[in-house]
Design an enzyme around this catalytic site. Structure first.
Site, PDB file in Angstrom:
ATOM      1  N   SER B  10       0.835  -1.202   0.000  1.00 35.12           N
ATOM      2  CA  SER B  10       0.000   0.000   0.000  1.00 35.12           C
ATOM      3  C   SER B  10       0.873   1.257   0.000  1.00 35.12           C
ATOM      4  CB  SER B  10      -0.928  -0.015   1.218  1.00 35.12           C
ATOM      5  OG  SER B  10      -0.169  -0.058   2.403  1.00 35.12           O
ATOM      6  N   CYS B  11       0.258   2.388  -0.378  1.00 36.05           N
ATOM      7  CA  CYS B  11       0.964   3.674  -0.421  1.00 36.05           C
ATOM      8  C   CYS B  11       1.432   4.040   0.989  1.00 36.05           C
ATOM      9  CB  CYS B  11       0.041   4.757  -0.959  1.00 36.05           C
ATOM     10  SG  CYS B  11      -0.150   4.678  -2.751  1.00 36.05           S
ATOM     11  N   PRO B  12       2.605   4.647   1.166  1.00 34.72           N
ATOM     12  CA  PRO B  12       3.502   5.124   0.095  1.00 34.72           C
ATOM     13  C   PRO B  12       4.612   4.145  -0.275  1.00 34.72           C
ATOM     14  CG  PRO B  12       4.221   6.017   2.195  1.00 34.72           C
ATOM     15  CD  PRO B  12       3.052   5.108   2.494  1.00 34.72           C
TER      16      PRO B  12
END
Lengths: 319, 69
Positions: B10-12
């Site tokens: 998942s981000c970042p």
């Protein structure tokens, strides 16, 4: 909550049905309770600072309603088997210091074992039942004032990525630990039509809540919106939180962005904020006075960022 | 061509891994495998800010970004 049956109570002034920042319950003709609750996972690395941010954020909902917070209770989720208890002590110490600054009394709390640290508070305050400041109530001709810079979501993402500079972190922490207390007091003295605090839905998400289903429209002057300068460089490097896209998808049907605006305008206006500023709608002739007084009190990032118009109904235009 | 696979992250993190690959291989093209649109946008912006030309290909199970110097 929308799938639950709605309760009705003649003393309920603000409940779960709207987008209000806190619940308001009338006790007598002179006194109403204001109640709110918020807790979340750490957004900075320093435990003491996280505690201060969590308190600043939790109290903000009471201030946004025009209320005076009186007491608070800690809500703690803590992985006691894999994290040193001294970390929790630092979180709670930061929280207590911020509560003391706000002159709010901690009366207790509750903790549970959990795989991930979470901290927040349930806050109780008082307000006069006739002086509640709702987030609905914008009047055409009003000016909109935002009291803190945007960009804390982008900078929090950069912190998670290990790519935030010291200056950026310092600016974000300063903003997220600045109580909305003084801004709210000044707003009540000057007299306003509506107020909300800018948090997870971003500036445009919360602005939408102010006018959704009403006849009013909002015009935002993107060049006047204060933001933490380092956020721009970080957004250009792809450090945009996932929440920004969710906020944009949820609200873009209400928002008209002027063609040709840089993508950063959308990034920053939909940036999910933690412990953001107040978004205040007030008569144009009072806006200069409130802005001056905010600046005199050291709330130097406060700015007039837009205005309210008579229509088109429920639309936001950004130029 | 360096290849990195950030699917499932998942981000970042996709941006972080791509930046690490850029820093470690400053003269190489990089291919990035991703599985959601926001990560594609964010990695594209990182690459463009660092002067790469970005070519996007939609694959059966996600996206491939080819970052070319």
């Amino acid at each position: 909550m929308r799938d639950l049956p709605q309760q009705s109570d003649p003393n309920l002034i603000a409940g779960a049905e709207g987008y209000e920042d806190a619940g308001v319950y009338k006790l007598s003709n002179d006194i109403a309770l204001v109640q709110t609750l918020d807790f979340f996972t750490p957004i900075v690395d320093d435990a003491y600072t996280f505690g201060k941010i969590a308190v600043t954020n939790a109290l903000s909902d009471v201030y946004a309603m025009g209320g005076r917070p009186l007491t608070a209770m800690n809500i703690v989720c803590f992985p006691a088997t894999k994290m040193d208890l001294s970390i929790l002590n630092r979180v709670l110490a930061g929280g207590l210091d911020k509560l003391q600054e706000a002159e709010v009394t901690l009366v207790g709390g509750h903790s549970v074992e959990d795989p991930e640290l979470k901290y927040g508070l349930s806050v109780t305050g008082l307000i006069h039942p006739d002086k509640v400041v709702f987030n609905r109530g914008c009047v055409p001709g009003d000016r909109l004032i935002l009291t803190k810079p945007l960009g804390t979501g982008i900078i929090s993402t950069a912190i998670k990525a290990g790519m935030a500079g010291e200056k950026a972190i310092a600016r974000a922490v300063y903003s997220m630990t600045a109580l909305n207390k003084k801004a709210a007091e000044l707003m009540l003295e000057v007299g306003v039509h509506a107020c909300t605090d800018v948090t997870g839905f971003g500036l445009l998400g919360h602005a939408c809540e102010m006018i959704e289903g009403t006849e009013a429209a909002i015009i935002i002057d993107s060049s006047a919106v204060p933001y933490i300068p380092e956020a721009r460089e970080m957004a250009d490097m792809g450090l945009v939180p996932g929440g920004t896209t969710r906020n944009r998808c949820f609200r873009e049907v209400m928002v008209d962005m002027e063609p040709g605006l840089h993508i950063f305008v959308s990034d920053i206006l939909f940036d999910p904020q933690t412990s953001g500023g107040l978004l205040i709608s007030l008569p144009a002739e009072k806006a200069g006075e409130l802005l001056d007084r905010l600046h005199q009190e050291g709330i130097v990032d406060a700015a007039i960022i837009g205005r309210v118009e008579a229509g088109p109904a429920g639309r936001i235009r950004v130029h | 061509m360096i290849e990195i696979d950030v699917r499932g992250l998942s981000c970042p993190i996709p941006v972080v891994r791509t930046k690490q690959a850029m820093d470690q291989n400053p003269k190489e093209d990089i291919s990035v495998l991703l599985d959601f649109e926001v990560a594609v946008e964010n990695v594209t912006r990182l690459a463009q800010s660092r002067g790469y030309k970005v070519v996007r290909t939609d694959t059966d199970d996600g996206y491939e970004l080819s970052l070319r110097l």
